[in-house]
Design an enzyme around this catalytic site. Sequence first.
Site, PDB file in Angstrom:
ATOM      1  N   TYR A 181      91.445  52.763 -24.677  1.00 43.18           N
ATOM      2  CA  TYR A 181      92.373  52.228 -23.921  1.00 43.18           C
ATOM      3  C   TYR A 181      92.699  50.730 -24.687  1.00 43.18           C
ATOM      4  O   TYR A 181      91.789  50.242 -25.087  1.00 43.18           O
ATOM      5  CB  TYR A 181      92.144  52.024 -22.239  1.00 43.18           C
ATOM      6  CG  TYR A 181      92.216  53.231 -21.777  1.00 43.18           C
ATOM      7  CD1 TYR A 181      93.343  53.766 -21.076  1.00 43.18           C
ATOM      8  CD2 TYR A 181      90.836  53.835 -21.036  1.00 43.18           C
ATOM      9  CE1 TYR A 181      93.241  54.882 -20.359  1.00 43.18           C
ATOM     10  CE2 TYR A 181      90.922  55.144 -20.386  1.00 43.18           C
ATOM     11  CZ  TYR A 181      92.012  55.558 -20.024  1.00 43.18           C
ATOM     12  OH  TYR A 181      91.533  56.476 -19.193  1.00 43.18           O
ATOM     13  N   ASP A 227      97.868  56.832 -14.464  1.00 46.11           N
ATOM     14  CA  ASP A 227      98.567  56.221 -13.550  1.00 46.11           C
ATOM     15  C   ASP A 227     100.239  55.869 -13.839  1.00 46.11           C
ATOM     16  O   ASP A 227     100.376  55.810 -14.990  1.00 46.11           O
ATOM     17  CB  ASP A 227      97.964  54.835 -12.887  1.00 46.11           C
ATOM     18  CG  ASP A 227      96.679  55.071 -12.363  1.00 46.11           C
ATOM     19  OD1 ASP A 227      96.341  56.174 -11.615  1.00 46.11           O
ATOM     20  OD2 ASP A 227      95.776  54.136 -12.411  1.00 46.11           O
ATOM     21  N   ASP A 274      95.835  46.780  -9.419  1.00 42.70           N
ATOM     22  CA  ASP A 274      96.787  46.781 -10.743  1.00 42.70           C
ATOM     23  C   ASP A 274      97.959  46.038 -10.354  1.00 42.70           C
ATOM     24  O   ASP A 274      98.040  45.529  -9.028  1.00 42.70           O
ATOM     25  CB  ASP A 274      97.199  48.125 -11.223  1.00 42.70           C
ATOM     26  CG  ASP A 274      97.938  49.109 -10.351  1.00 42.70           C
ATOM     27  OD1 ASP A 274      98.605  48.525  -9.412  1.00 42.70           O
ATOM     28  OD2 ASP A 274      97.674  50.306 -10.384  1.00 42.70           O
TER      29      ASP A 274
END
Length: 301
Positions: free
Chosen positions: A71, A43, A85
């Site tokens: 991550y 993203d 987000d």
Amino acid sequence: MTQSRSSGVLIIDKPAGMTSHDVVARLRRCLPDIKVGHGGTLDPMATGVLPVLLHRATRLAQFLLHADKEYGGIIRFGWATDTHDREGEPLTAPRPVDFKRNDLDGWIGRFVGDIVQLPPAYSAVKWRGRPLYRYARSGQTAPRPERTVRVEALDVLVWNPPDLQFRLVCSGGTYVRSIAHELGEMAGCGAHLHTLCRRRLGPFSLAHAAALADLLAAPNQLADRVLPPESLVQHLPPWPCSSDTADRIRNGVEIALPENDPHPDGIRFRLMDARGALVAVGRVRTLEEGRKVLRPEIVLA
């Protein structure tokens, strides 16, 4: 960089604020005669490991699609957003974050193992040929197909309310944003993904990565950063090939195997020439008459 030296993979440390396609577009300007593609979308807000495949190595992109990933990031509690987000619109006013650490540990534990996820409405998952984010941006609702993914580890590194710093190891196709959103629902106060860095994708980690700005500033040094195509398929067992066999494989000719060959039908190999370079990815196949062949599926050289 000439085509003869170009096949391989560049590991980019993607900066925040760029799409994966933006990174590829910038590199294409430096490599106008070479095919360029990426393996594993990040993203725009995310940073970290983005493999960029060059020339014939683009044929190996499938081996990154389902590779496991690691991550690190921050989940912020207190409100949810429509994109799950920090770049999305808040769904509610901020709420107090007053749950106990024991509760948080219990919720975290529910995400370890095989889990069923609902992709975010703002995602590239397609329905009827269109990505879901296009429906969401136009105010339309589209079905979001559930998917099963695997989380190997979800660790709390620091809990400093309202922020949870975490480490996640998961299978390909896992939406970290969805985990953040669901944690917020369990907590009753909402949550969203505030920062995200991909530290590893398959065999490639941040230790292999170069800053995009550094590469663009010195395009004549790009070739020094290219990893060989075989680095994409190190998980496959090697099959050494003589010069004659390698030439036949380059021409797409399948190789007859001895009657007593022990390899099961369907097993894949990386076919290596005498110099240790990847010629192709091949698969053992059992023909109708019972004999076995080694069939090249993806030929690189």
